[in-house]
Design an enzyme around this catalytic site. Sequence first.
Site, PDB file in Angstrom:
ATOM      1  N   CYS A   1       8.376   7.922   7.991  1.00 13.25           N
ATOM      2  CA  CYS A   1       8.051   8.998   7.052  1.00 13.25           C
ATOM      3  C   CYS A   1       9.327   9.718   6.651  1.00 13.25           C
ATOM      4  O   CYS A   1      10.261   9.824   7.438  1.00 13.25           O
ATOM      5  CB  CYS A   1       7.137  10.028   7.691  1.00 13.25           C
ATOM      6  SG  CYS A   1       5.960   9.333   8.798  1.00 13.25           S
TER       7      CYS A   1
ATOM      8  N   ASN B   1       0.823  -1.203   0.000  1.00  9.59           N
ATOM      9  CA  ASN B   1       0.000   0.000   0.000  1.00  9.59           C
ATOM     10  C   ASN B   1       0.855   1.250   0.000  1.00  9.59           C
ATOM     11  O   ASN B   1       1.967   1.256   0.513  1.00  9.59           O
ATOM     12  CB  ASN B   1      -0.974   0.009   1.188  1.00  9.59           C
ATOM     13  CG  ASN B   1      -0.377   0.672   2.409  1.00  9.59           C
ATOM     14  OD1 ASN B   1      -0.416   1.890   2.558  1.00  9.59           O
ATOM     15  ND2 ASN B   1       0.226  -0.136   3.280  1.00  9.59           N
TER      16      ASN B   1
ATOM     17  N   ILE C   1       6.278  -4.595  13.400  1.00  7.24           N
ATOM     18  CA  ILE C   1       6.991  -3.834  12.388  1.00  7.24           C
ATOM     19  C   ILE C   1       6.006  -2.984  11.578  1.00  7.24           C
ATOM     20  O   ILE C   1       4.856  -3.375  11.389  1.00  7.24           O
ATOM     21  CB  ILE C   1       7.776  -4.751  11.415  1.00  7.24           C
ATOM     22  CG1 ILE C   1       6.865  -5.720  10.681  1.00  7.24           C
ATOM     23  CG2 ILE C   1       8.894  -5.458  12.114  1.00  7.24           C
ATOM     24  CD1 ILE C   1       7.531  -6.562   9.591  1.00  7.24           C
TER      25      ILE C   1
END
Lengths: 250, 302
Positions: free
Chosen positions: B127, B69, B189
């Site tokens: 991120c 994704n 994770i």
Amino acid sequence: MREVTATVLENVQIAENIYSLTFATEEEISVRPGQFCMLGVAGYPLRRPIAICKAERKRFTVCYQLKGGGTKSLATNYTKGEKLSVLLPLGNGFFVKPEEKKVAIVGGGVGIFPLISAIRAFAGEKEIFAYMGFRNKEAVCMEYEMQRGKSLTLCTDDGSLGFHGNAVQAFMKEVNEVRPDVVLSCGPTPMLRALKAAMQGRDIPTFVSLEERMGCGIGACLVCVCDRTGGTNARVCKDGPVFEIGEVEL
Amino acid sequence: MADLRVNICGVELKNPVIPASGTFGFGREFDGIYDISVLGGVATKGLTLEPRLGNPVPRIAESRGVILNAVGLQNPGVEAFIEHDLAWLKSKTRVVANVAGRTLEDYAGICARLDGLVDFIELNISCPNVRSGGMAFGIRACDVKEVTHVAKSALKKTPLIVKLSPNVESIAANARAAEEGGADCISLINTLTGMAIDIERRKPIIANNTGGVSGAGVKPIAVRMVYEASHAVTIPVIGMGGITCAEDAIEFLMAGASAVQVGTQNFTDTLACPKIIQGISAWCDRHGVEKVSELTNTLKLN
Ligand SMILES: Cc1cc2nc3c(=O)[nH]c(=O)nc-3n(C[C@H](O)[C@H](O)[C@H](O)COP(=O)(O)OP(=O)(O)OC[C@H]3O[C@@H](n4cnc5c(N)ncnc54)[C@H](O)[C@@H]3O)c2cc1C
Ligand SMILES: Cc1cc2nc3c(=O)[nH]c(=O)nc-3n(C[C@H](O)[C@H](O)[C@H](O)COP(=O)(O)O)c2cc1C
Ligand code: FES
């Protein structure tokens, strides 16, 4: 919206690469035209979104085209008596206002299947003008269901049957004569784009049912978005799959 | 009936099962299918200070036993979450607010905003860090320590979970870095970076080209990493990655986790989390385990 265990009653080929799959459920399910379900296919992490073509009390039917592994497994492994997990009914579906009497239905490819549920639901109370497009004569299926309205124009890309061209072209030839109060459509994106362009400035409410890859199918994961005009986006699974054509970027 | 309660950083959960961030929204949609108050908690969709629209579609693909994704952190922003969803979600279960940012200041800001309002803050450090040319905060141990320290400094009340990325040189080193930076707990994770290609179009399926891999196929990697990380730190560990059933969840507990999160399986089976809770309870009963918390870190190596 709930998860049910459905039992296969029948899974038969109805046209080239197209199968019709009917399930029995333990409880009654009420479905709006244009809603869909997510079928859990054993061995595949993601459920497959498929429109609900017919729903009658404790049974419902979907029609699917063979595409990749999931639909191939559906066709080969799910014979009568097999069970699978289904999430349904999902999405908003088609809404037609009481004062909208003439309904044009414009479909192409696998987009005809959600529209069949609309024809079935509205045939009694509305005048339905259906324009349904197929690749060729061999691909045509469900004629009996599509004929329930006032008129049906079959179209083929190669001209082997009916109107030579796509459903939008056939519809636009008759739109001024038919003067529909509302248009419902589903099909490949280029077809929907052509419809959007053709309906520009006509002031006829036009609704399209969109497809997008899905994760959860219920609005939680934000995987299935489409762009809204104005820079925001919407979830196809929950806010759709049906949108006003001017509301979305195609 | 086994006692399923677990205590993490002084917060009691009624059981150790939490739907993972990004697969469960803020819980409202799933609550339409089952009462989500049966859950140990809910990890929210990743929140940022400002609303984000996310990546173009397709955002999801499938490969054998896994999915990929790249949603791109679409969310309505932390203020909208606080205004519309937080009170409701708190009335249902424990709230794990998953947060993300582009800069250290973003992390400090969002932690300060949520401090005292939620049960846990879970720092998504997978991120891109704008200042490091887009390299994720969670890759190098020194960055893990720094972002953890910055987040922790903004918090006075709410315990901090640091969610580790598996795309790293040493998971043990990064777990230690999070502990040194002041984390109260670690979770792992997050997804593994992958790619799936449509060979007809000769293009990656996902618009973003690469996506995060999750689901059943990642479980052995995740279990190994939870084992290594939990043995590198003294703080509690929340394990996840490919959990599909109670037995999978129990593997994570034995490997060192005190609780688990379930992500992709919520897509495969909408009722996955309640089934896993029931399954853990039944397993404990069959094995004479009185408290599920006794299972944590009971692995005997060969
Ligand atoms: C709301 C909705 C209704 C649909 N109704 C029908 C229908 O009535 N009949 C029909 O034949 N098809 C329909 N589709 C398309 C159908 O979902 C896909 O053809 C199917 O998922 C392909 O699965 P696969 O395993 O064969 O293909 P693969 O390519 O192997 O699938 C891989 C992944 O991509 C997804 N995917 C691939 N193509 C599509 C697509 N076009 N739309 C959404 N996801 C896709 C699959 O679900 C799966 O997660 C509909 C799609 C949506 C979103
Ligand atoms: C669609 C999707 C969206 C996700 N979004 C986030 C997110 O916003 N923040 C985050 O920390 N992890 C996110 N994740 C990662 C999951 O929380 C989890 O770490 C990972 O999927 C592994 O667990 P699983 O194998 O059970 O799915 C997302 C995963 C998926 C599948
Ligand atoms: S598929 Fe999850 S939000 Fe639409």
